[in-house]
Design an enzyme around this catalytic site. Structure first.
Site, short mmCIF file in Angstrom:
data_model
loop_
_atom_site.label_atom_id
_atom_site.label_comp_id
_atom_site.label_asym_id
_atom_site.label_seq_id
_atom_site.Cartn_x
_atom_site.Cartn_y
_atom_site.Cartn_z
CE1 TYR A 139 1.13 -0.28 4.38
CE2 TYR A 139 0.03 1.85 4.38
CZ TYR A 139 0.87 0.93 4.99
OH TYR A 139 1.45 1.24 6.19
CE LYS A 166 3.16 3.12 3.10
NZ LYS A 166 3.35 3.32 4.53
CD GLU A 192 10.21 1.96 10.34
OE1 GLU A 192 10.13 2.87 9.51
OE2 GLU A 192 10.13 0.75 10.05
CG LEU A 205 8.35 2.21 4.77
CD1 LEU A 205 7.90 0.89 4.14
CD2 LEU A 205 7.17 3.11 5.00
N1 PLP Z 1 7.81 3.96 8.84
C1 PLP Z 1 6.67 3.25 8.84
C2 PLP Z 1 6.63 1.93 9.55
C3 PLP Z 1 5.52 3.74 8.20
O1 PLP Z 1 4.39 3.01 8.20
C4 PLP Z 1 5.58 5.01 7.56
C5 PLP Z 1 4.41 5.54 6.88
O2 PLP Z 1 3.36 4.98 6.82
C6 PLP Z 1 6.78 5.72 7.60
C7 PLP Z 1 7.88 5.17 8.23
C8 PLP Z 1 6.89 7.07 6.95
O3 PLP Z 1 6.86 6.94 5.56
P1 PLP Z 1 6.34 8.13 4.63
O4 PLP Z 1 7.22 9.31 4.92
O5 PLP Z 1 6.52 7.60 3.27
O6 PLP Z 1 4.92 8.38 5.00
#
Ligand code: PLP
Length: 315
Positions: free
Chosen positions: A56, A172, A205, A230
């Site tokens: 997603y 993701k 994270e 991620l």
């Molecule tokens: N880390 C995780 C586990 C996430 O689910 C997300 C976003 O959903 C992020 C980091 C941040 O990613 P982004 O900046 O692409 O929203």
């Protein structure tokens, strides 16, 4: 009695979702069709539902335009490739669908959600042979700009939790059970986000965000890209903006103890860059958003707005 009430609420639909109260006019996209949100449906043997065999994206919508669209498409391509799934549509067609979903839902500030599953098939673990049609669903909804602005300005509290996820956190996927358990623990503790800590005692994270700290010299630190985190789109844009502004970033892990003692801390995701003013009930720095975090917010906003302006096809 309940049945007939549900039928009434759902209007002409033969199906009803009593637990979902969609705002009026919300339109979802399902495999080539724009349908009323409350009536959107996928097959019960969809592999996304059966196995979490799905990836997603969540993109921010600001001023009716998608933020960081190319980067989200890049990551979607990578996620599908990593799990041997085909992209559901070419990039150009996906962009048209994005624009149409945002337009039909009349969103100015909000989020676009996209999910691609491997499709519906008789339930069996191995990846079915090629030829299965992926399921593509999209929704968009508005967010309260005042609530976002308040979090950006005033900051948030976080707690730390053990990282209980699988070993490919760089993909993701929709398999988010450990993430949502950690987020729930945070909300129950009166915090906004859970910062996850691996078996070595190092922060990976947030449950849905990337985690950052700022040291006394104004340098940013965030965990390096690997299978452990991620690759956040917002993280990526912060790196580009920081390089242009000659703001140094160190890519390494840090322990919660180092974060407690940091000058500043923040989290980043499509929903925003939020200052972290407390971790596990301890104040970070002065307990208010710091100047480096503010600068990162500004640099990101400028960079991302420039891109949105240059992107094609937005009204
Ligand atoms: N880390 C995780 C586990 C996430 O689910 C997300 C976003 O959903 C992020 C980091 C941040 O990613 P982004 O900046 O692409 O929203």
């Amino acid at each position: 009695m309940c049945e007939s009430l549900n039928r009434k609420r759902a209007g002409k639909s033969s199906l009803s979702w009593p637990h979902v109260i969609p705002p009026r006019g919300r339109i979802a996209y399902v495999n080539g069709h724009y349908v009323r949100h409350g009536q959107a449906q996928v097959h019960i043997e969809d592999r996304g539902l059966q196995f979490g065999d799905a990836v997603y994206e969540v993109c921010a919508i600001e001023d009716g335009r998608l933020r960081d669209e190319q980067e989200h498409l890049d990551r979607l391509e990578r996620s599908t490739r990593e799990i041997e799934m085909a992209m559901p549509l070419p990039r150009s067609a996906l962009k048209l669908v994005f624009r149409e979903v945002v337009r039909r839902n009349r969103v100015r500030t909000g989020l676009l959600y996209l999910q691609v599953t491997r499709g519906a098939a008789h339930r069996d673990h191995p990846i079915p042979p090629r030829g299965l049609r992926p399921t593509l669903i999209l929704t968009a909804h508005s967010l309260d700009p005042a609530a976002i602005a308040k979090r950006r300005a005033e900051g948030i509290a976080v707690i730390t939790r053990p990282d209980e996820r699988w070993a490919r956190r760089d993909i993701k996927t929709t398999q988010l059970l450990p993430n949502l358990l950690a987020k729930t623990a945070a909300r129950r503790a009166g915090a906004y986000e859970a910062i996850l800590v691996d078996e070595e005692g190092v922060v990976t994270e947030g449950s849905s965000t990337n985690a950052w700290i700022v040291d006394k010299d104004g340098r940013l630190t965030t965990r390096a890209l690997s299978n452990d985190i991620l690759p956040g789109v917002t993280r990526r844009v912060i790196f580009e903006a920081a390089a242009e502004a000659q703001l140094p970033i160190i890519e390494r892990g840090f322990a919660p103890k180092e974060a407690y003692a940091a000058e500043e801390a923040f989290i980043s995701s499509a929903t925003g860059i939020y200052p972290v003013i407390a971790i596990d009930g301890r104040r970070v720095g002065e307990g208010v958003p710091g100047p480096v975090t503010r600068r990162v917010q500004e640099l990101y906003a400028r960079k991302s707005a420039m891109r949105a302006g240059a992107a094609d096809g937005w009204r």
